[in-house]
Enzyme design. Structure first.
Site, PDB file in Angstrom:
ATOM      1  CE  LYS A   1      19.201   4.714  42.996  1.00 36.10           C
ATOM      2  NZ  LYS A   1      20.661   4.509  42.874  1.00 36.10           N
TER       3      LYS A   1
ATOM      4  CB  SER B   1      24.603  10.197  47.012  1.00 38.28           C
ATOM      5  OG  SER B   1      23.256  10.343  47.424  1.00 38.28           O
TER       6      SER B   1
ATOM      7  CD  GLU C   1      24.722   9.032  38.471  1.00 38.39           C
ATOM      8  OE1 GLU C   1      24.175   8.156  39.178  1.00 38.39           O
ATOM      9  OE2 GLU C   1      25.582   9.823  38.917  1.00 38.39           O
TER      10      GLU C   1
HETATM   11  O1  KIV Z   1      22.813   7.663  45.581  1.00 42.50           O
HETATM   12  C1  KIV Z   1      22.243   8.530  44.900  1.00 42.50           C
HETATM   13  O2  KIV Z   1      21.962   9.649  45.354  1.00 42.50           O
HETATM   14  C2  KIV Z   1      21.909   8.199  43.523  1.00 42.50           C
HETATM   15  C3  KIV Z   1      21.507   9.346  42.628  1.00 42.50           C
HETATM   16  C4  KIV Z   1      22.699  10.124  42.220  1.00 42.50           C
HETATM   17  C5  KIV Z   1      20.742   8.890  41.457  1.00 42.50           C
HETATM   18  O3  KIV Z   1      21.957   7.073  43.128  1.00 42.50           O
END
Ligand code: KIV
Length: 265
Positions: free
Chosen positions: A113, A47, A182
């Site tokens: 992740k 993000s 999400e």
């Molecule tokens: O990139 C990010 O901040 C995320 C969150 C919105 C879970 O994956």
């Protein structure tokens, strides 16, 4: 809170019925602020492409940029578990996934992740064998925004909901340590959390997941755009950022956040 969080300290918290908190951070200062105010996990999210770089999606973010921000977050960290995103187009096959995850771990991440379902089982298995913990992001996966045709709630019909639960189970069987959901209906998030033997983190996924995550700029009221339904601006009621982070932590632990108005039914 233990001095140093790990996958096992989070699993222990969850087994004792305590909710845990996650916030994003992209630099050393925010990392220090988040980790010294009771947040168990820092997400170095891609993000950052939107909130730091001003782009309209996460797709342009590169591995080198993720390494740069993870390194900065690691320097400010006071003991939280650091989870770093593998960005778009950086985990197309097992070798590429291992190589890029290794770079994030060497920059200071404690886990990586990845966005996607059962097709990632081989990568998850290989990462687990290489000693790299994983969190698998399901539901609205922002790297697939072009496939979804927008940022839309996922898993609304019975077949899609069941497929998501099956994906989560397969990924946990393959070695996934956490699942992140999400923008899915709250009842699906509850069913999936009960179905898997791994901590589940939610954003726009209702109150029944084991942990909650928000983007720090959103919850500190710094986002100039219209906030998503699932976000709460904690600076609307708290007058310092320390109070805002601590109220978020208390609200999650006491089950006050997310409230029904932050969830999808
Ligand atoms: O990139 C990010 O901040 C995320 C969150 C919105 C879970 O994956």
């Amino acid at each position: 809170m233990p001095k140093k969080q790990s996958v096992s300290t989070i699993r222990k918290l969850v087994s004792e019925g305590e909710k845990f908190t996650v916030l994003t951070a992209y630099d050393a200062t925010f990392s220090h602020a988040v980790s010294s105010n009771g947040v168990e996990v820092i997400l170095v999210g891609d993000s950052l492409g939107m909130v730091c770089q001003g782009r309209d999606s996460t797709l342009p973010v590169t591995v080198d940029e993720m390494v740069y921000h993870t390194d900065a977050v690691a320097r400010g960290n006071q003991g939280s578990l650091i989870m770093a995103d593998l960005p778009f187009n950086s985990y197309g096959n097992v070798m590429q996934t291992l190589e890029n995850s290794g770079k994030l771990m060497q920059a200071g991440a404690h886990m990586v992740k990845l966005e996607g379902g059962a097709w990632l089982c081989d990568a998850v298995k290989a990462l687990s064998q290489a000693g790299i913990p994983t969190c698998l992001h399901l539901g609205l996966t922002p790297q697939s925004v072009n496939k979804f045709g927008g940022y839309k709630v996922q898993g609304r019909n019975e077949d899609a909901a069941q497929a998501m639960i099956e994906d989560a189970k397969a990924l946990v069987d393959a070695g996934a340590d956490f699942i992140l959901l999400e923008c899915v209906p709250a009842d699906l998030a509850k069913a999936l959390t009960e179905a898997v033997d791994a901590p589940v983190i939610g954003i726009g996924a209702g109150k029944d997941t084991d942990g909650q995550v928000l983007v720090i700029y959103d919850m500190l009221g710094l986002n100039p755009h219209k906030l998503a339904k699932f976000v709460k601006n904690y600076m609307a009621s708290d007058n310092t950022w320390q109070n805002a982070i601590q109220t978020y932590v208390d609200d999650v632990k006491q089950g006050r956040f997310p409230a029904p108005e932050h969830s999808f039914e």
